[in-house]
Design a protein around this motif. Structure first.
Motif, PDB file in Angstrom:
ATOM      1  N   SER A   2      75.006  17.305 -68.125  1.00 39.76           N
ATOM      2  CA  SER A   2      76.084  17.444 -67.834  1.00 39.76           C
ATOM      3  C   SER A   2      76.164  18.438 -66.535  1.00 39.76           C
ATOM      4  CB  SER A   2      76.951  18.552 -68.778  1.00 39.76           C
ATOM      5  OG  SER A   2      76.018  19.478 -69.166  1.00 39.76           O
ATOM      6  N   ILE A   3      77.697  18.771 -66.026  1.00 37.66           N
ATOM      7  CA  ILE A   3      77.371  19.458 -64.928  1.00 37.66           C
ATOM      8  C   ILE A   3      76.673  20.865 -64.944  1.00 37.66           C
ATOM      9  CG2 ILE A   3      79.078  21.005 -63.287  1.00 37.66           C
ATOM     10  CD1 ILE A   3      81.231  18.692 -63.854  1.00 37.66           C
ATOM     11  N   ALA A   4      76.799  21.498 -66.054  1.00 34.69           N
ATOM     12  CA  ALA A   4      76.246  22.709 -66.475  1.00 34.69           C
ATOM     13  C   ALA A   4      74.971  22.645 -66.537  1.00 34.69           C
ATOM     14  CB  ALA A   4      76.779  23.169 -67.902  1.00 34.69           C
ATOM     15  N   GLU A   5      74.128  21.464 -66.853  1.00 29.39           N
ATOM     16  CA  GLU A   5      72.721  21.285 -66.962  1.00 29.39           C
ATOM     17  C   GLU A   5      72.477  21.114 -65.359  1.00 29.39           C
ATOM     18  OE1 GLU A   5      71.582  19.420 -71.205  1.00 29.39           O
ATOM     19  OE2 GLU A   5      73.007  18.201 -69.873  1.00 29.39           O
ATOM     20  N   ASN A   6      73.278  20.081 -64.497  1.00 29.19           N
ATOM     21  CA  ASN A   6      72.929  19.839 -63.162  1.00 29.19           C
ATOM     22  C   ASN A   6      72.734  21.307 -62.465  1.00 29.19           C
ATOM     23  OD1 ASN A   6      72.535  17.071 -63.490  1.00 29.19           O
ATOM     24  ND2 ASN A   6      74.759  16.767 -63.031  1.00 29.19           N
ATOM     25  N   ILE A   7      73.735  22.051 -62.522  1.00 28.54           N
ATOM     26  CA  ILE A   7      73.942  23.314 -61.780  1.00 28.54           C
ATOM     27  C   ILE A   7      72.606  24.222 -62.263  1.00 28.54           C
ATOM     28  CG2 ILE A   7      74.867  25.317 -61.569  1.00 28.54           C
ATOM     29  CD1 ILE A   7      77.554  23.726 -61.763  1.00 28.54           C
ATOM     30  N   GLN A  18      71.483  33.556 -60.300  1.00 30.45           N
ATOM     31  CA  GLN A  18      72.748  33.083 -60.275  1.00 30.45           C
ATOM     32  C   GLN A  18      73.696  33.778 -59.252  1.00 30.45           C
ATOM     33  OE1 GLN A  18      74.035  33.888 -64.326  1.00 30.45           O
ATOM     34  NE2 GLN A  18      73.374  31.989 -65.041  1.00 30.45           N
ATOM     35  N   GLN A  19      73.159  34.888 -58.644  1.00 33.36           N
ATOM     36  CA  GLN A  19      73.864  35.597 -57.591  1.00 33.36           C
ATOM     37  C   GLN A  19      73.681  34.909 -56.426  1.00 33.36           C
ATOM     38  OE1 GLN A  19      75.799  38.086 -57.659  1.00 33.36           O
ATOM     39  NE2 GLN A  19      76.324  37.789 -55.646  1.00 33.36           N
ATOM     40  N   GLU A  20      72.570  34.157 -56.235  1.00 36.98           N
ATOM     41  CA  GLU A  20      72.121  33.593 -54.797  1.00 36.98           C
ATOM     42  C   GLU A  20      73.017  32.333 -54.819  1.00 36.98           C
ATOM     43  OE1 GLU A  20      67.718  35.218 -53.638  1.00 36.98           O
ATOM     44  OE2 GLU A  20      67.914  33.555 -55.233  1.00 36.98           O
ATOM     45  N   LEU A  21      72.996  31.613 -55.947  1.00 37.90           N
ATOM     46  CA  LEU A  21      73.921  30.524 -55.846  1.00 37.90           C
ATOM     47  C   LEU A  21      75.506  30.725 -55.814  1.00 37.90           C
ATOM     48  CD1 LEU A  21      73.926  27.395 -56.178  1.00 37.90           C
ATOM     49  CD2 LEU A  21      74.026  27.598 -58.626  1.00 37.90           C
ATOM     50  N   ALA A  22      75.793  31.942 -56.313  1.00 32.97           N
ATOM     51  CA  ALA A  22      76.912  32.302 -56.215  1.00 32.97           C
ATOM     52  C   ALA A  22      77.430  32.630 -54.752  1.00 32.97           C
ATOM     53  CB  ALA A  22      77.251  33.712 -57.152  1.00 32.97           C
ATOM     54  N   GLU A  23      76.706  33.244 -54.082  1.00 32.12           N
ATOM     55  CA  GLU A  23      76.945  33.492 -52.769  1.00 32.12           C
ATOM     56  C   GLU A  23      77.008  32.157 -51.828  1.00 32.12           C
ATOM     57  OE1 GLU A  23      73.902  36.497 -51.571  1.00 32.12           O
ATOM     58  OE2 GLU A  23      74.627  37.705 -52.785  1.00 32.12           O
ATOM     59  N   ALA A  31      80.757  33.602 -62.446  1.00 27.72           N
ATOM     60  CA  ALA A  31      81.441  32.077 -62.522  1.00 27.72           C
ATOM     61  C   ALA A  31      80.259  31.217 -62.424  1.00 27.72           C
ATOM     62  CB  ALA A  31      82.096  31.724 -60.942  1.00 27.72           C
ATOM     63  N   VAL A  32      79.090  31.678 -61.989  1.00 27.79           N
ATOM     64  CA  VAL A  32      77.862  30.605 -61.998  1.00 27.79           C
ATOM     65  C   VAL A  32      77.488  30.334 -63.589  1.00 27.79           C
ATOM     66  CG1 VAL A  32      75.389  30.085 -61.381  1.00 27.79           C
ATOM     67  CG2 VAL A  32      77.362  30.775 -59.713  1.00 27.79           C
ATOM     68  N   SER A  33      77.409  31.831 -64.160  1.00 30.52           N
ATOM     69  CA  SER A  33      76.938  32.021 -65.479  1.00 30.52           C
ATOM     70  C   SER A  33      77.810  30.961 -66.351  1.00 30.52           C
ATOM     71  CB  SER A  33      76.982  33.238 -66.219  1.00 30.52           C
ATOM     72  OG  SER A  33      76.563  33.420 -67.375  1.00 30.52           O
ATOM     73  N   ALA A  34      79.103  31.105 -66.139  1.00 31.08           N
ATOM     74  CA  ALA A  34      80.097  30.393 -66.863  1.00 31.08           C
ATOM     75  C   ALA A  34      79.968  28.659 -66.550  1.00 31.08           C
ATOM     76  CB  ALA A  34      81.646  30.733 -66.534  1.00 31.08           C
ATOM     77  N   GLU A  48      81.268  21.169 -53.045  1.00 30.29           N
ATOM     78  CA  GLU A  48      81.043  20.849 -51.649  1.00 30.29           C
ATOM     79  C   GLU A  48      79.985  21.584 -50.853  1.00 30.29           C
ATOM     80  OE1 GLU A  48      81.635  18.788 -48.331  1.00 30.29           O
ATOM     81  OE2 GLU A  48      82.378  18.252 -50.069  1.00 30.29           O
ATOM     82  N   LYS A  49      80.254  23.080 -51.005  1.00 29.55           N
ATOM     83  CA  LYS A  49      79.390  24.128 -50.404  1.00 29.55           C
ATOM     84  C   LYS A  49      77.817  23.898 -50.842  1.00 29.55           C
ATOM     85  CE  LYS A  49      82.970  27.481 -49.708  1.00 29.55           C
ATOM     86  NZ  LYS A  49      83.520  28.843 -50.223  1.00 29.55           N
ATOM     87  N   ILE A  50      77.897  23.806 -52.112  1.00 30.56           N
ATOM     88  CA  ILE A  50      76.616  23.657 -52.831  1.00 30.56           C
ATOM     89  C   ILE A  50      75.630  22.355 -52.131  1.00 30.56           C
ATOM     90  CG2 ILE A  50      75.063  23.349 -54.722  1.00 30.56           C
ATOM     91  CD1 ILE A  50      77.189  25.133 -56.245  1.00 30.56           C
ATOM     92  N   SER A  51      76.555  21.241 -52.212  1.00 29.08           N
ATOM     93  CA  SER A  51      76.032  20.135 -51.856  1.00 29.08           C
ATOM     94  C   SER A  51      75.725  19.988 -50.480  1.00 29.08           C
ATOM     95  CB  SER A  51      76.781  18.917 -52.272  1.00 29.08           C
ATOM     96  OG  SER A  51      78.067  18.870 -51.397  1.00 29.08           O
ATOM     97  N   GLN A  52      76.550  20.512 -49.477  1.00 24.52           N
ATOM     98  CA  GLN A  52      76.070  20.592 -48.054  1.00 24.52           C
ATOM     99  C   GLN A  52      74.683  21.466 -47.794  1.00 24.52           C
ATOM    100  OE1 GLN A  52      79.812  21.955 -46.113  1.00 24.52           O
ATOM    101  NE2 GLN A  52      80.456  19.958 -45.916  1.00 24.52           N
ATOM    102  N   ARG A  53      74.704  22.683 -48.561  1.00 25.68           N
ATOM    103  CA  ARG A  53      73.647  23.679 -48.328  1.00 25.68           C
ATOM    104  C   ARG A  53      72.241  22.968 -48.796  1.00 25.68           C
ATOM    105  NH1 ARG A  53      72.812  29.338 -47.903  1.00 25.68           N
ATOM    106  NH2 ARG A  53      74.895  29.257 -46.998  1.00 25.68           N
ATOM    107  N   PHE A  54      72.272  22.234 -49.769  1.00 32.06           N
ATOM    108  CA  PHE A  54      71.018  21.524 -50.067  1.00 32.06           C
ATOM    109  C   PHE A  54      70.820  20.278 -49.911  1.00 32.06           C
ATOM    110  CE2 PHE A  54      71.966  25.048 -53.109  1.00 32.06           C
ATOM    111  CZ  PHE A  54      70.681  25.700 -52.832  1.00 32.06           C
ATOM    112  N   GLY A  55      72.039  19.790 -49.021  1.00 30.06           N
ATOM    113  CA  GLY A  55      71.627  18.429 -48.424  1.00 30.06           C
ATOM    114  C   GLY A  55      71.467  17.342 -49.771  1.00 30.06           C
TER     115      GLY A  55
END
Length: 109
Positions: A2-7, A18-23, A31-34, A48-55
């Protein structure tokens, strides 16, 4: 997956809290925990921000099993391979090298 597992898999893959991903996503660590617990799902802007950061593609985050679809062979830049000419790295070692490079890039501000 799921999205939860992917994240969660993405966060662990790049050794992020979780704090670093949140930033990176522009949200709170709560929010990341949720997201990871399946209580809520990220908005498209955060994805979008996550996908761009990690390519990676947004579908790697959204789709069932999306993180398992990453194909490192296709992503291996020829310039990286040129730096290791004559070396006999295994596929797993190349994945680690690419993951580390993406991790370093994710720390840029």
């Amino acid at each position: 997956m799921s999205i939860a597992e992917n994240i969660k898999k993405l966060r662990e893959k790049f050794d992020l809290t979780q704090q670093e991903l949140a930033e990176i996503a522009g949200v709170t660590n709560k929010a990341v925990s949720a997201w990871e617990s399946g209580v809520s799902e990220p908005r498209m802007g955060a994805i979008e921000k996550i996908s761009q950061r990690f390519g990676i593609k947004k579908s790697n985050i959204i789709e069932e099993g999306g993180m398992d679809l990453l194909d490192y062979k296709e992503e291996t830049p020829k310039t990286i391979a040129a730096h290791f000419e004559g070396e006999n790295f295994t596929e797993e070692e190349m994945k680690e090298i690419l993951d580390f490079a993406k991790f370093i890039k994710s720390k840029r501000k």
